[in-house]
Design an enzyme around this catalytic site. Sequence first.
Site, short mmCIF file in Angstrom:
data_model
loop_
_atom_site.label_atom_id
_atom_site.label_comp_id
_atom_site.label_asym_id
_atom_site.label_seq_id
_atom_site.Cartn_x
_atom_site.Cartn_y
_atom_site.Cartn_z
N HIS A 466 4.20 -30.81 0.98
CA HIS A 466 4.06 -32.07 1.72
C HIS A 466 3.08 -31.95 2.89
O HIS A 466 2.66 -32.96 3.47
CB HIS A 466 5.43 -32.52 2.25
CG HIS A 466 5.58 -34.00 2.35
ND1 HIS A 466 4.53 -34.84 2.69
CD2 HIS A 466 6.66 -34.81 2.18
CE1 HIS A 466 4.96 -36.09 2.72
NE2 HIS A 466 6.25 -36.10 2.41
N ASP A 470 0.89 -36.51 0.14
CA ASP A 470 2.13 -37.27 0.26
C ASP A 470 2.68 -37.69 -1.10
O ASP A 470 2.06 -37.46 -2.14
CB ASP A 470 1.89 -38.49 1.15
CG ASP A 470 1.36 -38.10 2.52
OD1 ASP A 470 1.90 -37.16 3.11
OD2 ASP A 470 0.38 -38.73 2.98
#
Length: 495
Positions: A466, A470
């Site tokens: 992450h 995204d």
Amino acid sequence: MSITVTMPQLGETVTEGTILRWAKKQGDTIREDEVLLEISTDKVDTEIPSPTAGTILQILVPEGATVAVGTPLVVIGQPSEAGTPEAVPAHTAAAPAPRPAVPVPPAPGPVIAVPVPSAPGPVIAVPVLAAAPRVPAAPEVAVARPSSGDSGMLSPVVRRLAAEHRVDLAQVSGTGAGGRITRRDVEGFVASGGAVTRPAAPEPVRSVLGRGIQDLIVSQPAEHVLFAPAPAPAAPEAPAAPEAPAQPPQPIQVAAGDEVQDLSRLRVRIAENMIRSRQTAAHVWTSVEVDFEHLERVRGKHKEAFKAREGFSLTYLPFVSRATVDALTAFPIVNSSFDFENKVRTLHGSVNLGYGVDLSEEGLVVMTVRGADGLRLRGIAREVRRLAEKARSGNIEPDDLAGSTFTITNPGPFGSFMSAPIIHVPNVAILSTDTVTKRPVVVTDGDGNDAIAIHRIGYLGLSWDHRAFDGSTAVQFLKRIKQSVETWDWEQELA
């Protein structure tokens, strides 16, 4: 005529190696191509055969030493060239050449007191009405020489452990040959709760003056300064608490019938890499359901001819790999490396697919298919097969394990339903291909009518970092693979 064997170049990304074991002793005879020594790199352990037959006249680098590529390791010749083998005792062997551009610290010596002079302050004219007190001389600060453990004799594993745990190697006592620091020394130091950073140097005397007399002088007009008081004596420092003695590892609780086994080097490396990855990447997992029915019909039509031509079975993995290459081209951020420390990312210009290969349950290695974006389905299938056979036959080379930009793991043949694998750092994602099995699904015909049908269904799971991108990117990436698997004209890939 004697020859000198040097540290070989074991791969394009390898610059040094650690001597794990000498298969022969000084004075032993050796045949050509007989195992001479075993070398460890950050990628793989390798047995090095002797390039010639003869007698081991001189071993130049001891076991445990880490040296650069090209460093002389051993001299092989005939006994007559050295008189007798005993004429060259092992303890007189030449030291390994230092690594280029790496300073070699001095040998350990006594602690030397080095005076730290105060930095001169600004010169200011002040009317003196009373004698100013004498400022005591700057205290002497003990500066210890670095430990021998900071030398080029450290193995790659030791350096990696020290970096991960921020260990100051000057504070670690080495128990290896010649005081060399070993992996167990670093692990023991960390387990004992030892300091992992050097203590800050004592503040020089000038900093006290800067906050006291000099600040007062600078802040007041000269005519208002009547007296420069001496700084208040500093409160005596509390005596440092004695260091807690190193605690030995807790004994293993063993019950009747238990068997305690030493971990293999491969298992230790896997454990280290998995911990490092979990501590580094911000792991998130996303999955999609994929209908393999269309692909299965094409595979069923061509699998017999494919096996007769190629010599191995046509599985789902090459199809998924080909669809993954297409998705990586469409979403280059997933085909990247992430370097948070330097605040940069690297978008790779080619797709190098890494594949997890199981070594008969003894461990897992990631073999790399380079330039997969230049291969069609057949080419990918051949490379995956070649590398898997190479790994399982024990013929892995360091370059086989390096350079992947994206990884695929394939637990499906073992019967997995859904998997959330650990990212192969510095990659930013890894794809898991799980079992494809028959399931009832809803299908819609061309007229919009729904029906229940039996199709081959599987799941693709993506573990992704992450920090690098995204969730929207992860989902779109998986959706691209899903659409390719379900709708591509796979016939033309197998033509």
